[in-house]
Design a protein around this motif. Structure first.
Motif, short mmCIF file in Angstrom:
data_model
loop_
_atom_site.label_atom_id
_atom_site.label_comp_id
_atom_site.label_asym_id
_atom_site.label_seq_id
_atom_site.Cartn_x
_atom_site.Cartn_y
_atom_site.Cartn_z
N GLN A 176 13.35 33.78 -12.42
CA GLN A 176 14.38 34.75 -13.04
C GLN A 176 15.72 34.26 -13.23
OE1 GLN A 176 14.49 37.96 -9.89
NE2 GLN A 176 16.58 37.55 -9.49
N THR A 177 16.53 34.85 -14.18
CA THR A 177 17.90 34.44 -14.53
C THR A 177 18.77 34.90 -13.35
OG1 THR A 177 17.59 34.79 -16.78
CG2 THR A 177 19.75 34.62 -16.16
N ASP A 178 19.40 33.81 -12.71
CA ASP A 178 20.59 34.03 -11.53
C ASP A 178 21.87 33.63 -12.01
OD1 ASP A 178 18.67 34.73 -9.01
OD2 ASP A 178 17.51 32.98 -9.98
N GLN A 206 26.21 29.01 -19.10
CA GLN A 206 25.57 30.08 -20.01
C GLN A 206 25.15 29.72 -21.32
OE1 GLN A 206 27.98 33.57 -20.88
NE2 GLN A 206 26.60 34.99 -20.40
N GLY A 207 23.86 30.15 -21.59
CA GLY A 207 23.29 30.06 -22.93
C GLY A 207 22.80 28.53 -23.41
N SER A 208 22.51 27.90 -22.21
CA SER A 208 22.18 26.21 -22.49
C SER A 208 21.02 26.36 -22.33
CB SER A 208 22.73 25.42 -21.25
OG SER A 208 22.49 25.91 -20.09
N ALA A 209 20.08 25.15 -22.33
CA ALA A 209 18.60 25.07 -22.11
C ALA A 209 18.22 25.73 -21.00
CB ALA A 209 18.25 23.55 -22.34
N ASP A 210 16.87 26.22 -21.05
CA ASP A 210 16.42 26.67 -19.52
C ASP A 210 16.35 25.92 -18.71
OD1 ASP A 210 14.96 28.52 -18.19
OD2 ASP A 210 12.96 27.96 -19.01
#
Length: 308
Positions: A176-178, A206-210
């Motif tokens: 998940q996004t942490d 924030q907003g960079s590659a996964d």
């Protein structure tokens, strides 16, 4: 060969008398005007500084009152408030200001007892001067600090003087996004410059590659270095805090405000708050209420932690 008359005239026109030059400098230096700005002072507002963790020991929420824009003194304490914290499984925790200084403290029943628990949501309730305030935050999961290492570096390419730069390693929790905040201490002292507000989304910006589940990227791993190199024997502590998405945005706004300067600075604005006054027509509040799980690691600069 002596200069001709026309050449001498040109040189005369180009020369500047020392007295005229001094007068010009004084004139330019005196073009500074001091403007006294008279700003209207609105009513004082409640300011909340709340940070609750899953670590054992007392937990503290500080309440103060806002002051005028040009007041550089310590803000006055907001005393005689009623402060409670309730979690989503029905537990209630009371905070008291025994010293009457605006620091409201929850004392654990035993030294090892903890208030915060990962996965629980906490609601802060404050009753102050006929106003009722509420704020909510959740304690999210947090990774451990795997290790901290040091490398010997020159102060600059031409210098023989050297010191040590630090790098820590941690891995984002997958699935998940942490959101995390990183703090670091040198010999027990928190490094708290404007550039030391370090926040991550997963393992990167924030907003960079996964980067879900990956090791924190290098700029963040090396963000724990103060202005001066570490010395042999220095103690270094790295702390990772889990934060909510709205707390992440709060820290981003704070960082933008305190580093807002220079030629292209924008007008200062209030950072957002999650503290809401539930009293109809009540005064708004400032500040923020944050809950966090915290993991840390402390090492010293020494042969066992220095790498080539």
């Amino acid at each position: 060969m002596p200069a001709n008359r026309n050449t001498m005239k040109k040189l005369t026109r180009l020369s500047i008398h020392p007295a005229l030059l001094l007068a010009s400098l004084l004139l330019l230096g005196g073009c500074e005007t001091v403007i006294d700005a008279n700003l209207d002072e609105g009513p004082a507002q409640l300011s909340v500084d709340g940070f609750i963790t899953d670590q054992p020991g007392p937990q503290t929420i500080r309440l103060t009152q806002t002051t005028s824009y040009f007041n550089n003194g310590t803000p006055p304490a907001a005393t005689s408030a009623t402060v409670t914290l309730t979690d989503n499984v029905g537990n209630t925790f009371s905070f008291t200001d025994s010293d009457n200084d605006g620091y409201y403290v929850w004392q654990p029943p035993t030294p090892s007892a903890t208030l915060g628990q990962i996965g629980r949501t906490y609601q802060l309730s404050i009753r102050y001067q006929n106003d009722e305030y509420r704020a909510t935050s959740t304690i999210n999961r947090v990774p451990v600090v795997d290790s901290i290492i040091f490398r010997e570096e020159k102060l600059n390419p031409l210098s023989d003087e050297t010191g040590y730069q630090a790098e820590f390693f941690a891995r984002d929790l997958p699935g998940q996004t942490d959101y995390y905040r990183v703090r670091y201490f040198r010999n027990g002292e928190l490094q708290n410059r404007p550039g030391n507000i370090i926040t991550l989304e997963n393992a990167s910006f924030q907003g960079s590659a996964d980067t879900d589940g990956l090791v924190f990227i290098r700029p963040f791993r090396q963000s724990i270095n103060p202005e001066n190199f570490y010395d042999m024997g220095d103690s270094v502590t790295v702390e990772i805090q889990s934060i909510t998405p709205d707390a992440f945005s709060f820290f981003q706004s704070v960082s933008g405000q305190i580093t807002n300067g220079g030629l292209f600075a924008t007008p200062a604005t209030n950072v957002p708050t999650n503290v809401v006054n539930t009293t109809p027509n009540g005064r708004p509040a400032t500040g923020y209420f944050i809950t966090s799980a915290v993991r840390s690691k402390t090492v010293r600069v020494g042969s066992e932690t220095i790498r080539e």
